[in-house]
Design an enzyme around this catalytic site. Structure first.
Site, mmCIF file in Angstrom:
data_model
loop_
_atom_site.group_PDB
_atom_site.id
_atom_site.type_symbol
_atom_site.label_atom_id
_atom_site.label_comp_id
_atom_site.label_asym_id
_atom_site.label_seq_id
_atom_site.Cartn_x
_atom_site.Cartn_y
_atom_site.Cartn_z
ATOM 1 N N ASN A 87 -22.723 -28.875 -5.192
ATOM 2 C CA ASN A 87 -22.725 -28.422 -6.573
ATOM 3 C C ASN A 87 -24.002 -28.963 -7.211
ATOM 4 O OD1 ASN A 87 -22.260 -27.882 -9.240
ATOM 5 N ND2 ASN A 87 -20.266 -28.915 -9.358
ATOM 6 N N ARG A 115 -21.414 -24.079 -4.910
ATOM 7 C CA ARG A 115 -20.851 -23.633 -6.179
ATOM 8 C C ARG A 115 -21.971 -22.947 -6.959
ATOM 9 N NH1 ARG A 115 -19.995 -26.805 -11.667
ATOM 10 N NH2 ARG A 115 -18.721 -25.255 -12.721
ATOM 11 N N HIS A 142 -14.915 -21.674 -14.785
ATOM 12 C CA HIS A 142 -13.859 -22.473 -14.141
ATOM 13 C C HIS A 142 -12.957 -21.593 -13.264
ATOM 14 C CE1 HIS A 142 -14.016 -25.324 -17.861
ATOM 15 N NE2 HIS A 142 -14.760 -25.837 -16.893
ATOM 16 N N ARG A 195 -18.509 -29.410 -27.007
ATOM 17 C CA ARG A 195 -18.773 -28.014 -27.386
ATOM 18 C C ARG A 195 -17.811 -27.538 -28.458
ATOM 19 N NH1 ARG A 195 -18.577 -25.803 -21.369
ATOM 20 N NH2 ARG A 195 -19.405 -27.727 -20.540
ATOM 21 N N GLU A 202 -11.605 -28.161 -6.939
ATOM 22 C CA GLU A 202 -12.568 -27.068 -6.780
ATOM 23 C C GLU A 202 -13.313 -27.173 -5.450
ATOM 24 O OE1 GLU A 202 -13.553 -28.087 -10.893
ATOM 25 O OE2 GLU A 202 -14.184 -26.003 -11.137
#
Ligand code: AMP
Length: 400
Positions: free
Chosen positions: A7, A91, A180, A241, A385
């Site tokens: 990743n 990823r 996601h 965020r 993940e």
């Protein structure tokens, strides 16, 4: 087969080496400050101590070489040579409308990922650098791209189009993509497995509550809506965020504060969310719960606003699917933060669910939170993940 899962961020590289037969993590680690002074690697073999050291990483290719050196090191390594790595899973954040599933990487795939750079300018170029670096170091080893957006490509038009002139969708592909996806897919699948049911028979709402956070509506095995949009800024209030807000705020703030559009977006991405709402107390939910318990009123307000928004999305997605059977919490906050889960529970009781306070104390494990009498099952399903990427990589590498 041993699968390396990568990743790559703009200056970081997270990795795991997974034995796909046992699904054990053999080693994992993180390279940081790639291309910046003070670059370092933290490497941890399974069952061993984490070792952190400075290492010269002027670029991602150097970082991948150092990762390989660690994996094959006499002391902290877990394989004897590079040849033991059977495949690499990457990823990739944005697959645009080109990818509704993982793919074996070839030049055409690389070209298509490049085509999505505009949609994820911070992430996709870094993901591509990671892919190119691995191709240079491990020629001939199958590489697979697993996209954050792919699982949500099943969303219908009514869910993914914004109420904007349609020409902007035609010209620029401005639409909701969602992120996601690997996690929402993994967790909804696992939730059904735990319940001994087929995902195709269930309406599942997955709440991926981490630093970045999103909710998805998974109806009969397919994502039909999710809270993130063109970028990961839309939807829930997150660590830093803002999530949903009136877009007119952007120009209002720009004018009042003398900022340009990029600077306002930077505020929305990095200084907002529970960090901003708590008046700068923290973006970390552990700190916020503690601060709130110690009397920091604004930290408490931030948590309440966060939980309220999660509750509202659950209600919206129950409506979108005309019902819900399962609500699954996952990621850092969803798996571990009992206080936040209890706060969310206050908004969803009308659906016919409940959260048992005793079971809710459990952290980071698969657990059914609701009691047997609940109409809607509420549960915690830890996400993984990397494992999901490794599984996809093995599946596609075998076919290639
Ligand atoms: P993630 O982005 O999925 O790693 O999630 C990060 C968030 O999870 C942070 O806000 C943490 O406060 C929260 N978190 C992680 N571990 C715990 C824990 N043991 N208890 C409460 N919150 C946690």
């Amino acid at each position: 087969m041993k699968v390396l899962v990568l990743n790559c961020g703009s200056s970081s590289l997270k990795y795991q080496l997974i034995d796909s037969d046992t699904e054990d993590v053999l080693a994992k680690g993180l390279c940081e400050r790639i291309g910046i002074d003070g670059s370092n690697i933290a490497h941890q073999p399974a069952g061993g101590e984490k070792v952190k050291e400075e290492a010269d990483m002027p670029d991602h290719t150097a970082a991948v070489k150092i990762v390989i050196a660690k994996l094959t090191d006499e002391k902290v390594g877990v394989i004897s040579s590079l040849a033991e790595i059977g495949a690499v899973g990457h990823r990739v954040v944005h697959g645009g409308e080109d990818f509704s599933g993982a793919v074996v990487i070839d030049e055409a795939v690389i070209h298509a990922i490049e085509g999505c750079n505009d949609l994820a300018p911070l992430h996709n170029p870094a993901n591509l650098i990671g892919i190119r670096s691995c191709q240079a170091i491990m020629p001939g080893v199958p590489m697979v791209a697993v996209f954050d957006t792919a699982f949500h490509q099943s969303m219908p038009k009514k869910a993914y189009l914004y109420g904007l002139p349609y020409e902007y969708y035609r010209k620029y592909k401005i639409r909701r993509y969602g992120f996601h996806g690997t996690s929402h897919d993994f967790v909804s699948k696992r939730a059904a497995e735990i319940l001994g049911k087929d995902r195709k028979d269930l309406k599942i709402i997955v709440c991926h509550l981490g630093n970045g956070a999103s909710v998805s509506a998974v109806k009969y095995g397919e994502s039909v809506d999710t809270s993130m949009g063109l970028t990961p800024l839309e939807g829930l209030i997150m660590g830093t965020r803002s999530g949903d807000m009136d877009p007119a705020i952007l120009s209002f703030l720009a004018e009042k504060e003398g900022l340009d559009a990029a600077q306002v977006i930077e505020i929305c991405n990095k200084k907002s969310g529970v960090l901003g709402l708590s008046d700068g107390a923290s973006s970390d939910f552990r700190d916020l719960v503690q601060a709130s318990e110690e009397g920091n009123e604004q930290a408490g307000n931030a948590l309440e606003a966060y939980a309220y928004r999660v509750g509202k999305y659950i209600g919206a997605y129950a409506a979108a699917m005309n019902g819900v059977d399962v609500i699954a919490f996952t990621a850092g906050v969803g798996e571990n933060n009992a206080e936040v889960r209890a706060m969310v529970a206050r908004y969803i009781g009308y659906l016919g669910t409940n959260i048992d306070p005793e079971r809710n104390r459990i952290r980071g494990e698969e657990v059914i939170l609701s009691d047997g009498g609940a109409k809607v099952v509420t549960m915690v399903v830890p996400t993984n993940e990397e494992l999901a990427i490794a599984r996809e990589t093995v599946r596609l590498a075998a076919e290639s």
